[in-house]
Design a protein around this motif. Sequence first.
Motif, PDB file in Angstrom:
ATOM      1  N   ILE A 215       0.873  -1.181   0.000  1.00 50.83           N
ATOM      2  CA  ILE A 215       0.000   0.000   0.000  1.00 50.83           C
ATOM      3  C   ILE A 215       0.910   1.231   0.000  1.00 50.83           C
ATOM      4  N   GLU A 216       0.317   2.424   0.036  1.00 47.17           N
ATOM      5  CA  GLU A 216       1.093   3.641  -0.184  1.00 47.17           C
ATOM      6  C   GLU A 216       2.297   3.790   0.750  1.00 47.17           C
ATOM      7  N   ASN A 217       2.133   3.472   2.018  1.00 44.66           N
ATOM      8  CA  ASN A 217       3.246   3.691   2.940  1.00 44.66           C
ATOM      9  C   ASN A 217       3.665   2.436   3.687  1.00 44.66           C
ATOM     10  N   GLY A 218       3.536   1.304   3.034  1.00 42.64           N
ATOM     11  CA  GLY A 218       3.908   0.066   3.692  1.00 42.64           C
ATOM     12  C   GLY A 218       3.222  -1.101   3.025  1.00 42.64           C
ATOM     13  N   TYR A 219       2.756  -2.038   3.840  1.00 43.53           N
ATOM     14  CA  TYR A 219       2.068  -3.188   3.246  1.00 43.53           C
ATOM     15  C   TYR A 219       1.040  -3.773   4.194  1.00 43.53           C
ATOM     16  N   LEU A 220       0.104  -4.519   3.606  1.00 40.37           N
ATOM     17  CA  LEU A 220      -0.851  -5.284   4.395  1.00 40.37           C
ATOM     18  C   LEU A 220      -0.389  -6.731   4.383  1.00 40.37           C
ATOM     19  N   LYS A 221      -0.508  -7.371   5.521  1.00 39.54           N
ATOM     20  CA  LYS A 221      -0.207  -8.800   5.600  1.00 39.54           C
ATOM     21  C   LYS A 221      -1.546  -9.527   5.547  1.00 39.54           C
ATOM     22  N   ILE A 222      -1.737 -10.354   4.535  1.00 39.40           N
ATOM     23  CA  ILE A 222      -3.046 -10.954   4.289  1.00 39.40           C
ATOM     24  C   ILE A 222      -2.947 -12.476   4.256  1.00 39.40           C
ATOM     25  N   GLU A 223      -3.840 -13.114   4.993  1.00 41.27           N
ATOM     26  CA  GLU A 223      -3.928 -14.575   4.910  1.00 41.27           C
ATOM     27  C   GLU A 223      -5.026 -14.914   3.908  1.00 41.27           C
ATOM     28  N   LEU A 224      -4.684 -15.782   2.980  1.00 41.22           N
ATOM     29  CA  LEU A 224      -5.574 -16.041   1.862  1.00 41.22           C
ATOM     30  C   LEU A 224      -5.823 -17.542   1.749  1.00 41.22           C
ATOM     31  N   LYS A 225      -7.111 -17.890   1.663  1.00 45.91           N
ATOM     32  CA  LYS A 225      -7.473 -19.299   1.494  1.00 45.91           C
ATOM     33  C   LYS A 225      -7.577 -19.620   0.006  1.00 45.91           C
ATOM     34  N   LEU A 226      -6.992 -20.713  -0.414  1.00 42.40           N
ATOM     35  CA  LEU A 226      -7.111 -21.138  -1.812  1.00 42.40           C
ATOM     36  C   LEU A 226      -8.401 -21.941  -1.974  1.00 42.40           C
ATOM     37  N   PRO A 227      -9.008 -21.936  -3.167  1.00 42.23           N
ATOM     38  CA  PRO A 227      -8.565 -21.271  -4.402  1.00 42.23           C
ATOM     39  C   PRO A 227      -8.722 -19.758  -4.310  1.00 42.23           C
ATOM     40  N   ALA A 228      -7.748 -19.050  -4.930  1.00 47.50           N
ATOM     41  CA  ALA A 228      -7.735 -17.593  -4.840  1.00 47.50           C
ATOM     42  C   ALA A 228      -6.989 -17.011  -6.035  1.00 47.50           C
ATOM     43  N   LEU A 229      -7.148 -15.716  -6.199  1.00 45.80           N
ATOM     44  CA  LEU A 229      -6.436 -14.998  -7.260  1.00 45.80           C
ATOM     45  C   LEU A 229      -5.448 -14.027  -6.624  1.00 45.80           C
ATOM     46  N   ILE A 230      -4.225 -14.009  -7.146  1.00 40.78           N
ATOM     47  CA  ILE A 230      -3.216 -13.066  -6.658  1.00 40.78           C
ATOM     48  C   ILE A 230      -2.645 -12.306  -7.850  1.00 40.78           C
ATOM     49  N   ALA A 231      -2.675 -10.987  -7.776  1.00 39.56           N
ATOM     50  CA  ALA A 231      -2.083 -10.137  -8.814  1.00 39.56           C
ATOM     51  C   ALA A 231      -0.779  -9.570  -8.274  1.00 39.56           C
ATOM     52  N   VAL A 232       0.292  -9.719  -9.041  1.00 37.35           N
ATOM     53  CA  VAL A 232       1.630  -9.463  -8.494  1.00 37.35           C
ATOM     54  C   VAL A 232       2.240  -8.158  -9.001  1.00 37.35           C
ATOM     55  N   LEU A 233       3.225  -7.664  -8.245  1.00 37.93           N
ATOM     56  CA  LEU A 233       4.027  -6.498  -8.612  1.00 37.93           C
ATOM     57  C   LEU A 233       5.396  -6.968  -9.104  1.00 37.93           C
ATOM     58  N   LYS A 234       6.105  -6.027  -9.696  1.00 40.97           N
ATOM     59  CA  LYS A 234       7.429  -6.309 -10.250  1.00 40.97           C
ATOM     60  C   LYS A 234       8.406  -6.843  -9.203  1.00 40.97           C
ATOM     61  N   SER A 235       8.305  -6.296  -7.979  1.00 36.06           N
ATOM     62  CA  SER A 235       9.303  -6.643  -6.956  1.00 36.06           C
ATOM     63  C   SER A 235       9.173  -8.075  -6.438  1.00 36.06           C
ATOM     64  N   ILE A 236       8.182  -8.824  -6.899  1.00 36.70           N
ATOM     65  CA  ILE A 236       7.970 -10.176  -6.347  1.00 36.70           C
ATOM     66  C   ILE A 236       9.073 -11.147  -6.748  1.00 36.70           C
ATOM     67  N   ASN A 237       9.643 -10.966  -7.931  1.00 35.45           N
ATOM     68  CA  ASN A 237      10.691 -11.902  -8.381  1.00 35.45           C
ATOM     69  C   ASN A 237      11.447 -11.342  -9.584  1.00 35.45           C
ATOM     70  N   GLN A 238      12.473 -12.035  -9.986  1.00 38.77           N
ATOM     71  CA  GLN A 238      13.171 -11.785 -11.247  1.00 38.77           C
ATOM     72  C   GLN A 238      12.740 -12.918 -12.165  1.00 38.77           C
TER      73      GLN A 238
END
Lengths: 328, 269
Positions: B166-189
Amino acid sequence: MDKVVVVAEQRERQLMEVSLELLQKATNLAIILNGTVSAILIGNQCRDLANELIAYGASKVFWVDHPHLELYQSEVYAKITAGILAEMSPEIVLIGGTSIGIDLASRVAAKLKTGLTAHCIDLYIEKIDGKEQLIHIVPGWGGKIMVKIICPNHRPQMATIRPGMMEKAKPDPSRIGNIISIHPDITENDFRAKTLEMVKERREERPLEDAEIIVAGGFGLYIAGGFGLIEQLAKAFHGEVAGTRPAYDQGWIPENRTIGQSGKTVRPKLFVSIGASGAVHYTTGFLKSRVIVGIDKNPSSPIFHVADFGIVEDLKKIIPCLIEELEQ
Amino acid sequence: MPLNIIVCIKQVPDPEHLYQITIDPRTGFIHRAGIPSITNPLDRHAMEEALRTKEAFGGIVTVFTMGPSQAKKSIEEALAMGADRGVILCDPVFAGADTLLTAYVLSKGIRAIGNFDLILCGSETTDGGTRQVPPQLAEFLDIPHVTYARKIDFIDAKRVIVERTIENGYLKIELKLPALIAVLKSINQYRRPTVMGIMEATRKEIIEFGSSICNPSGIEKEYIGYIGSPTKVIEVFEPLQRQNVEMIGGIPEEAARKLIKRLRELEAL
């Protein structure tokens, strides 16, 4: 008549600035539609904020308060918001284009099976075929063009607007409005995605959106000897450091300091752009600043089409002179 | 615990070439001739995250796209990176879909393929940049979602912890599958396809779906493409530019002095 609704956003029991900015826009739209502005507020122990929303223009606030709703919970926030909107059937819904607002708006629009536009830079009403339609002005193709979008047959007409695009009004604490308390029906199944905590980072930095003076650097600094010059200049201006997408790609600034279509939209009192040619997807991010200064060594840079003041000069020469002048 | 992973990708005009776009002042149409297409950059990070998840837990990676037939090139690229099979949703009637209808058609295609545990996509495309499709797709599939993900950790086969910027940090979210996750560039190379990967890709299956997946009984025609989209583009135009820049000349010392003086006069400092 609840013609226009602002979905407010609070974090840590503070309203986001953009929610207040949107109330002003919503008020203007509601006058044309001959209706009133309502707001939706979800949180925990945030009744004061409902009063604040009224002071800024809401006639009615749907106030949803629950201990499990202190942090943004994507599914249950969407369910509650869509439920209220379905019952009210407003013409227009405005949501702040924050990282959370866009997420919420998208899911709500899908629940209501209606249209949603993203990061509108202007909104106004026009009669088309005898029907009042909200015109959404949206930058497209990296900001190279502007697109006019309508949502002719579906209601509500929904839009997200980035922070800083609209101006907030002066609050009037004597304004009277209704606060309607809503008791949400929450079940375990609403928390398949459960926000556990909000973690803050980079405390020492002010959010760019709040800055009065911003000094932004572009790729031109590569030749001029790096980004350090911008940091010194920003300090002399008592401003914040930002940059272009190429500056981010060089690793000079973090992502949350990137200005433009793929970054932040800002409207400070003074925006100083240095060593950036002025590609449109960058300039859309600060066009509404009160005063824009463009400094680049190339006299034909498009930055001089958007700036109020321009200087064509070698960056290595002009920056130290500016610092000296400011420190006097 | 093998996982059934779906990655949704999009072919977009190369953002490096967007300056070539012009508007015909007479017709108002956009000219985009000569602009090459690429896979949306963030979608490659989604592909990479899918492959890493498969490498850790086993399973199958299916890559989806909706687009014209040339979008198959992006599917082939994903297969060369390591996806197991591809699905292209391709039909002239899909053209002009807004985000709601795009999400709707994708949801129909995903349902047609069967069960899944995890859907990954990029948080944003470089063309529209609305960030609306991932949450809307999750809504149509009635699964939870997280956007802006920069880190995904599996707790067990059914639960993940996501760091969501989020704008000044992050949210820590627990997610039950099946689920959808949309990723940012910083997640991996992300990895580049190898020669071997490219060769293997030619033997992998690409399934093509047309509008019949949305229209088994002929009643859903109003829900596809431009006709079905709630939002309509009615005009495109070039942005207004500020006029009358005040150019400040002279030797650097003089220019600096004049500029700061003008800014003070305007109370911009």
